[in-house]
Design a protein around this motif. Sequence first.
Motif, PDB file in Angstrom:
ATOM      1  N   ALA A 153      10.155  -0.829   5.763  1.00 50.50           N
ATOM      2  CA  ALA A 153      10.896  -1.783   4.927  1.00 50.50           C
ATOM      3  C   ALA A 153      10.504  -1.674   3.454  1.00 50.50           C
ATOM      4  CB  ALA A 153      10.661  -3.205   5.426  1.00 50.50           C
ATOM      5  N   TRP A 154       9.386  -1.005   3.163  1.00 51.93           N
ATOM      6  CA  TRP A 154       8.913  -0.851   1.788  1.00 51.93           C
ATOM      7  C   TRP A 154       9.674   0.229   1.025  1.00 51.93           C
ATOM      8  CZ3 TRP A 154       7.210   4.108   0.986  1.00 51.93           C
ATOM      9  CH2 TRP A 154       6.850   4.837   2.131  1.00 51.93           C
ATOM     10  N   LEU A 155      10.389   1.092   1.713  1.00 47.73           N
ATOM     11  CA  LEU A 155      11.054   2.231   1.074  1.00 47.73           C
ATOM     12  C   LEU A 155      11.997   1.848  -0.076  1.00 47.73           C
ATOM     13  CD1 LEU A 155      11.819   4.766   3.946  1.00 47.73           C
ATOM     14  CD2 LEU A 155      10.477   5.168   1.877  1.00 47.73           C
ATOM     15  N   PRO A 156      12.843   0.812   0.070  1.00 45.38           N
ATOM     16  CA  PRO A 156      13.712   0.468  -1.072  1.00 45.38           C
ATOM     17  C   PRO A 156      12.941   0.110  -2.337  1.00 45.38           C
ATOM     18  CG  PRO A 156      14.509  -0.573   0.937  1.00 45.38           C
ATOM     19  CD  PRO A 156      13.167   0.015   1.260  1.00 45.38           C
ATOM     20  N   ILE A 207       0.818  -1.220   0.000  1.00 45.92           N
ATOM     21  CA  ILE A 207       0.000   0.000   0.000  1.00 45.92           C
ATOM     22  C   ILE A 207       0.852   1.270   0.000  1.00 45.92           C
ATOM     23  CG2 ILE A 207      -1.613   1.373   1.384  1.00 45.92           C
ATOM     24  CD1 ILE A 207      -3.098  -1.186   2.041  1.00 45.92           C
ATOM     25  N   PRO A 208       1.874   1.394   0.870  1.00 49.13           N
ATOM     26  CA  PRO A 208       2.698   2.610   0.825  1.00 49.13           C
ATOM     27  C   PRO A 208       3.418   2.796  -0.507  1.00 49.13           C
ATOM     28  CG  PRO A 208       3.071   1.430   2.872  1.00 49.13           C
ATOM     29  CD  PRO A 208       2.277   0.519   1.993  1.00 49.13           C
ATOM     30  N   ALA A 229       9.457   1.877  -7.986  1.00 49.60           N
ATOM     31  CA  ALA A 229       8.139   2.359  -8.408  1.00 49.60           C
ATOM     32  C   ALA A 229       8.211   3.778  -8.966  1.00 49.60           C
ATOM     33  CB  ALA A 229       7.163   2.305  -7.239  1.00 49.60           C
ATOM     34  N   LEU A 230       8.995   4.632  -8.336  1.00 49.45           N
ATOM     35  CA  LEU A 230       9.055   6.031  -8.781  1.00 49.45           C
ATOM     36  C   LEU A 230       9.636   6.185 -10.188  1.00 49.45           C
ATOM     37  CD1 LEU A 230       9.983   7.950  -5.505  1.00 49.45           C
ATOM     38  CD2 LEU A 230       7.771   7.702  -6.614  1.00 49.45           C
ATOM     39  N   ALA A 233      -0.475   5.017   8.206  1.00 49.74           N
ATOM     40  CA  ALA A 233      -1.195   3.914   8.843  1.00 49.74           C
ATOM     41  C   ALA A 233      -0.573   2.562   8.503  1.00 49.74           C
ATOM     42  CB  ALA A 233      -2.662   3.939   8.420  1.00 49.74           C
ATOM     43  N   ALA A 234      -0.256   2.351   7.218  1.00 48.74           N
ATOM     44  CA  ALA A 234       0.309   1.060   6.799  1.00 48.74           C
ATOM     45  C   ALA A 234       1.698   0.851   7.388  1.00 48.74           C
ATOM     46  CB  ALA A 234       0.363   0.984   5.275  1.00 48.74           C
ATOM     47  N   SER A 235       2.458   1.930   7.559  1.00 45.68           N
ATOM     48  CA  SER A 235       3.802   1.803   8.132  1.00 45.68           C
ATOM     49  C   SER A 235       3.733   1.405   9.603  1.00 45.68           C
ATOM     50  CB  SER A 235       4.563   3.122   7.983  1.00 45.68           C
ATOM     51  OG  SER A 235       4.761   3.438   6.622  1.00 45.68           O
TER      52      SER A 235
END
Length: 216
Positions: free
Chosen positions: A161-164, A15-16, A169-170, A152-154
């Motif tokens: 951990a989704w940041l990498p 989601i993030p 995606a960007l 919220a999801a974080s």
Amino acid sequence: MSPLLMWVFPIPFFIPIVVSAELLGGVWLSKQWKVHREDRPRRYRMWVLAALLLPIGIVLGELISIDVLKIVTSLIVIIFSAYLLARPHFVLSLTSTRDALSGALSGLLLGSCGIGGPPVALYLNSSALKFERSRALLSQFVSGVCFMAIVAASFLGGGIAWLPWLLLALPAYIVGMVLAWRLLQWRDLSAEVIKKLCLFLLIGNAIFNLAIMMFI
């Protein structure tokens, strides 16, 4: 992105990633689309209800079978896109109660399956509100609810951990922007044609996702 990323990541994790890309586009577009003064209370009502229901959606998304979520998400995309393509002559009056209901449903769906825009988009599209006002309102609502979803999801998911994965995606989002710009240069397309193209792509994406489930 949501129907396809469900094959790779847990719900709170992807989601993030999805909403960060949407937030990027929303911030860029918000400079061009200003919410009308009369629409600001409506925006706040939808934000508040979306914020309240978003965590509940995340919890439900972890409890419901992933296969069920994939089917529901794909069907939502197909129904939403087909409805906008059909352009039915149905006018719905805007009320505080319906503002709250659309915002709540948006938060619930965003938290459970990563798709929060359709309830508010259908609600505003069915109203007598001028396109410029509804577009600006939808854009800023989505930007705000995306930020809420990231927070919220974080907290309820896997931290940051989704940041990498966002680093992948960007660039994909930017490539899409460049392709769209080149398409506009190549063909003098109207806004209506672009809208139809996007809706057909959404339907194709959802059908592809359902087809994968049938053969696996």
